[in-house]
Design an enzyme around this catalytic site. Structure first.
Site, short mmCIF file in Angstrom:
data_model
loop_
_atom_site.label_atom_id
_atom_site.label_comp_id
_atom_site.label_asym_id
_atom_site.label_seq_id
_atom_site.Cartn_x
_atom_site.Cartn_y
_atom_site.Cartn_z
N HIS A 69 0.81 -1.22 0.00
CA HIS A 69 0.00 0.00 0.00
C HIS A 69 0.85 1.26 0.00
O HIS A 69 0.34 2.35 -0.28
CB HIS A 69 -1.01 -0.01 1.17
CG HIS A 69 -0.42 0.17 2.52
ND1 HIS A 69 -0.10 -0.89 3.36
CD2 HIS A 69 -0.12 1.28 3.23
CE1 HIS A 69 0.38 -0.43 4.50
NE2 HIS A 69 0.38 0.89 4.45
N SER A 85 4.56 2.36 7.86
CA SER A 85 4.32 1.25 6.95
C SER A 85 5.58 0.84 6.21
O SER A 85 6.29 1.67 5.64
CB SER A 85 3.26 1.63 5.92
OG SER A 85 1.99 1.60 6.47
N ASP A 135 0.01 -7.65 1.04
CA ASP A 135 0.47 -6.28 1.28
C ASP A 135 1.99 -6.22 1.33
O ASP A 135 2.60 -5.73 2.28
CB ASP A 135 -0.13 -5.69 2.56
CG ASP A 135 -0.05 -4.16 2.59
OD1 ASP A 135 0.54 -3.58 1.66
OD2 ASP A 135 -0.57 -3.56 3.56
#
Length: 243
Positions: A80, A188, A111
């Site tokens: 993402h 992230s 992911d």
């Protein structure tokens, strides 16, 4: 023996990869608390962690996140973080040196994405499973100009049900549940480094209902993807921006 729990979890992906103005003002981060007492094997890994950034014109965004080198010239990050990026994809080291990159593996379900960075000479980190205990997230949180080391604790392993990055399909993944004083936006793709210097997971998201709880993808979950892409050079589609 590790005990796995099966739980549904709600992740705040939008709070981990961040959207910033095209020309953000430079901000210098203060040293993290306890930086002077970080284990030397953690400090030595900082050079292998990079800021990932690029432009996603279709959704009018410039996106940033974190990634880390796992084999020479290859960086792994969360899918993402790079979803929808088609221009100016690069990685930047802690000393400010930037290198062009291209996505060579992209899995929106697990992911995970892998970048090929031919000019990057940073040493690779070793990915390995680890039991619950202390860990450190090495990342570029929102509003920082330099890499920050944040201490966390792996509370437990979870076999978790959640949605893919497009919130379309249910996915079951092996997740590490984390506790920390501050789960900041921008983590992230950050490696979760345990004492001894190995990467036990990759940070994915914060919890929607607990501000000090976060989740990382367990090493065993993304090992196959990164191994398959260890010598990949051909670019692949980053599909569309995630929500």
């Amino acid at each position: 023996m590790t005990r796995w729990l099966c739980l549904p979890i709600l992740l705040v992906l939008g709070g981990c990869s961040i959207t910033i103005p095209s020309s953000p003002p430079p901000i210098r981060a203060s040293a993290p608390a306890g930086a002077a007492t970080l284990p030397p094997e953690i400090v030595s890994k900082k050079q292998s962690v990079v800021r990932v950034s690029g432009r996603a014109p279709a959704c009018f965004k410039r996106i940033e996140g974190t990634g880390f080198v796992y084999v020479p010239q290859r960086v792994v990050t969360a899918a993402h973080v790079v979803a929808g990026i088609t221009r100016s994809l690069s990685v930047t080291t802690d000393d400010g040196e930037a290198f062009p990159a291209r996505v060579v593996a992209f899995d929106p379900s697990v992911d995970v994405a892998v970048l090929y960075v031919p000019d990057l000479s940073a040493p690779p980190l070793i990915i390995a499973d680890a039991p619950p205990g202390n860990a450190y997230a090495l990342a570029y949180p929102k509003g920082t100009g330099r890499e920050v080391v944040q201490q966390m604790k792996i509370e437990r392993h979870i076999l978790a049900s959640s949605l893919d990055i497009y919130e379309k399909r249910k996915v079951d993944r092996n997740i590490l549940e984390l506790s920390s004083a501050d789960i900041a936006p921008g983590l992230s793709g950050a490696p979760l480094v345990v004492p001894g210097g190995k990467v036990a997971g990759m940070f994915l998201a914060g919890s929607r209902d607990a501000p000090n709880r976060g989740y990382a993808l367990a090493a065993e979950e993304f090992k196959t993807i990164v191994i398959d892409a260890w010598d990949a050079t051909r670019p692949v589609s980053t599909q569309r921006c995630s929500k």
